[in-house]
Write a protein that holds these residues in place. Structure first.
Motif, short mmCIF file in Angstrom:
data_model
loop_
_atom_site.label_atom_id
_atom_site.label_comp_id
_atom_site.label_asym_id
_atom_site.label_seq_id
_atom_site.Cartn_x
_atom_site.Cartn_y
_atom_site.Cartn_z
N ARG A 185 -68.11 5.99 -3.83
CA ARG A 185 -67.12 5.90 -4.90
C ARG A 185 -67.34 4.65 -5.74
NH1 ARG A 185 -64.07 8.23 -0.86
NH2 ARG A 185 -63.37 6.23 -0.03
N ALA A 186 -67.73 3.56 -5.09
CA ALA A 186 -67.99 2.32 -5.83
C ALA A 186 -69.16 2.50 -6.79
CB ALA A 186 -68.27 1.18 -4.85
N ILE A 187 -70.21 3.20 -6.34
CA ILE A 187 -71.38 3.43 -7.20
C ILE A 187 -70.99 4.30 -8.39
CG2 ILE A 187 -73.61 4.60 -7.33
CD1 ILE A 187 -74.08 3.78 -4.41
N ARG A 188 -70.22 5.33 -8.15
CA ARG A 188 -69.84 6.24 -9.23
C ARG A 188 -68.89 5.57 -10.23
NH1 ARG A 188 -71.22 11.60 -8.50
NH2 ARG A 188 -71.98 12.19 -6.43
N GLN A 189 -67.99 4.75 -9.73
CA GLN A 189 -67.02 4.10 -10.60
C GLN A 189 -67.59 2.90 -11.33
OE1 GLN A 189 -63.65 3.29 -8.07
NE2 GLN A 189 -63.31 5.46 -7.60
N HIS A 190 -68.53 2.21 -10.68
CA HIS A 190 -69.11 1.00 -11.28
C HIS A 190 -70.63 1.02 -11.14
CE1 HIS A 190 -64.99 -0.49 -11.37
NE2 HIS A 190 -64.89 -0.22 -10.09
N PRO A 191 -71.30 1.98 -11.77
CA PRO A 191 -72.75 2.12 -11.60
C PRO A 191 -73.54 0.88 -11.99
CG PRO A 191 -71.97 3.42 -13.46
CD PRO A 191 -70.76 2.98 -12.70
N ALA A 192 -73.04 0.12 -12.95
CA ALA A 192 -73.76 -1.08 -13.39
C ALA A 192 -73.88 -2.11 -12.28
CB ALA A 192 -73.06 -1.69 -14.61
N GLN A 193 -73.02 -2.01 -11.26
CA GLN A 193 -73.05 -2.96 -10.16
C GLN A 193 -73.85 -2.45 -8.97
OE1 GLN A 193 -68.99 -4.07 -9.20
NE2 GLN A 193 -68.42 -4.25 -11.36
N ALA A 194 -74.55 -1.34 -9.14
CA ALA A 194 -75.35 -0.77 -8.05
C ALA A 194 -76.45 -1.73 -7.65
CB ALA A 194 -75.95 0.57 -8.47
N ALA A 195 -76.96 -1.54 -6.43
CA ALA A 195 -77.93 -2.46 -5.87
C ALA A 195 -79.29 -2.40 -6.55
CB ALA A 195 -78.10 -2.21 -4.37
N SER A 196 -79.59 -1.30 -7.24
CA SER A 196 -80.88 -1.18 -7.91
C SER A 196 -80.70 -0.64 -9.33
CB SER A 196 -81.84 -0.27 -7.13
OG SER A 196 -81.39 1.07 -7.19
N ALA A 197 -81.65 -0.96 -10.19
CA ALA A 197 -81.56 -0.56 -11.59
C ALA A 197 -81.61 0.95 -11.76
CB ALA A 197 -82.69 -1.22 -12.38
N ILE A 198 -82.42 1.63 -10.94
CA ILE A 198 -82.56 3.07 -11.10
C ILE A 198 -81.28 3.80 -10.69
CG2 ILE A 198 -83.56 3.46 -8.80
CD1 ILE A 198 -84.39 5.32 -12.12
N VAL A 199 -80.58 3.29 -9.67
CA VAL A 199 -79.29 3.89 -9.28
C VAL A 199 -78.28 3.70 -10.41
CG1 VAL A 199 -77.36 3.79 -7.68
CG2 VAL A 199 -79.69 3.57 -6.81
N ALA A 200 -78.25 2.50 -10.97
CA ALA A 200 -77.34 2.22 -12.09
C ALA A 200 -77.66 3.11 -13.28
CB ALA A 200 -77.45 0.75 -12.48
N LYS A 201 -78.94 3.33 -13.54
CA LYS A 201 -79.36 4.15 -14.67
C LYS A 201 -78.94 5.60 -14.51
CE LYS A 201 -83.57 5.35 -17.27
NZ LYS A 201 -85.03 5.19 -17.33
N VAL A 202 -79.19 6.18 -13.37
CA VAL A 202 -78.89 7.59 -13.14
C VAL A 202 -77.38 7.84 -13.09
CG1 VAL A 202 -79.07 9.51 -11.51
CG2 VAL A 202 -81.09 8.12 -12.04
N PHE A 203 -76.67 7.05 -12.27
CA PHE A 203 -75.25 7.30 -12.12
C PHE A 203 -74.46 6.80 -13.34
CE2 PHE A 203 -76.63 8.22 -7.93
CZ PHE A 203 -75.71 9.15 -7.45
N GLY A 204 -75.02 5.86 -14.06
CA GLY A 204 -74.40 5.44 -15.31
C GLY A 204 -74.46 6.53 -16.36
N ALA A 205 -75.51 7.36 -16.30
CA ALA A 205 -75.67 8.46 -17.26
C ALA A 205 -74.68 9.59 -17.03
CB ALA A 205 -77.10 9.01 -17.17
N LEU A 206 -74.12 9.64 -15.81
CA LEU A 206 -73.14 10.70 -15.51
C LEU A 206 -71.78 10.38 -16.11
CD1 LEU A 206 -73.99 11.48 -11.79
CD2 LEU A 206 -74.67 12.74 -13.82
#
Length: 231
Positions: A210-231
């Motif tokens: 839930r934290a990744i989906r709600q705050h993707p920019a704070q994800a541990a890696s750039a690619i996770v932030a990029k993909v989940f940020g696009a959703l």
């Protein structure tokens, strides 16, 4: 309404790219299938690693009210009577033993979690992206719950045997079983703790998801932030 429609268009574009093998369209045109897969795997890795690191340490279960393993309700009533008789320490030690057994079992989940991520299929990826806020958690449950239960059980048994409380628990639970107060595997300390350990593990994975989906920019890696940020 416009924002909701745009979200659907973006998600449809991502799923279409995954299935067709083409560069993703709509607002996700900069994401390739490889990017999407890496992002999903990164989120899975992050969720599992975070849960294991938080729970698989001294006090990981006992000091966190969200995952602390209590006595089953029927045994909790027995514990109240024990406290009235000045035997509250026995009940407290039993709770501590159960929670310490859980924290010792959790690190053993790492290999199975890593294997599940490594073997993620295209269908798994599609489901995770199209699913709700708990689709990562449900993926891990589907892939690891049964084998983890088998793997955790002997670890929990060794831990409870070391503190000498298994027989006490089984004796009390056995009485509850006879009276119909306890049913099934909860009449056995090892299975009860194993089940609660898994509940705690997936709960913590869910929090990370839930934290990744709600705050993707704070994800541990750039690619996770990029993909989940696009959703």
């Amino acid at each position: 309404m416009a924002s909701s429609t745009l979200g659907v268009i973006r998600l449809t574009g991502l799923l279409g790219g995954l299935l067709a093998g083409s560069i993703l369209a709509a607002g996700l045109a900069d994401l390739t299938n490889q990017d999407a897969a890496r992002g999903i795997r990164g989120a899975l890795d992050q969720g599992a690693a975070s849960a294991i690191s938080k729970l698989g340490v001294p006090g990981g279960f006992l000091n966190d009210p969200k995952v602390k393993i209590p006595l089953p309700p029927a045994l909790d009533e027995v514990a109240k009577g024990m406290r009235l008789m000045g035997r509250g320490k026995d009940a407290d030690e039993l709770v501590e033993a159960m929670n310490h057994a859980a924290e010792q079992a959790v690190p053993e989940a790492k290999d199975l979690m890593v294997g599940a991520v490594r073997n993620m299929s295209l269908a798994d990826a599609k489901h995770i992206l199209a699913g709700g806020d708990d689709s990562v958690t449900q993926f891990f449950k589907a892939k690891t719950q049964a084998p983890l239960s088998i793997k955790f059980l002997p670890i929990v048994k060794r831990a409870t045997d070391r503190v000498g409380l298994a027989q006490k628990y089984d004796r009390i639970a056995g009485e509850g079983l006879k009276l119909g107060l306890i049913k099934g595997d909860t009449a056995n300390i090892e299975q009860y703790v194993t089940d609660k350990t898994l509940d705690g593990l997936y709960l913590m994975i869910g929090e990370e998801e839930r934290a990744i989906r709600q705050h993707p920019a704070q994800a541990a890696s750039a690619i996770v932030a990029k993909v989940f940020g696009a959703l």
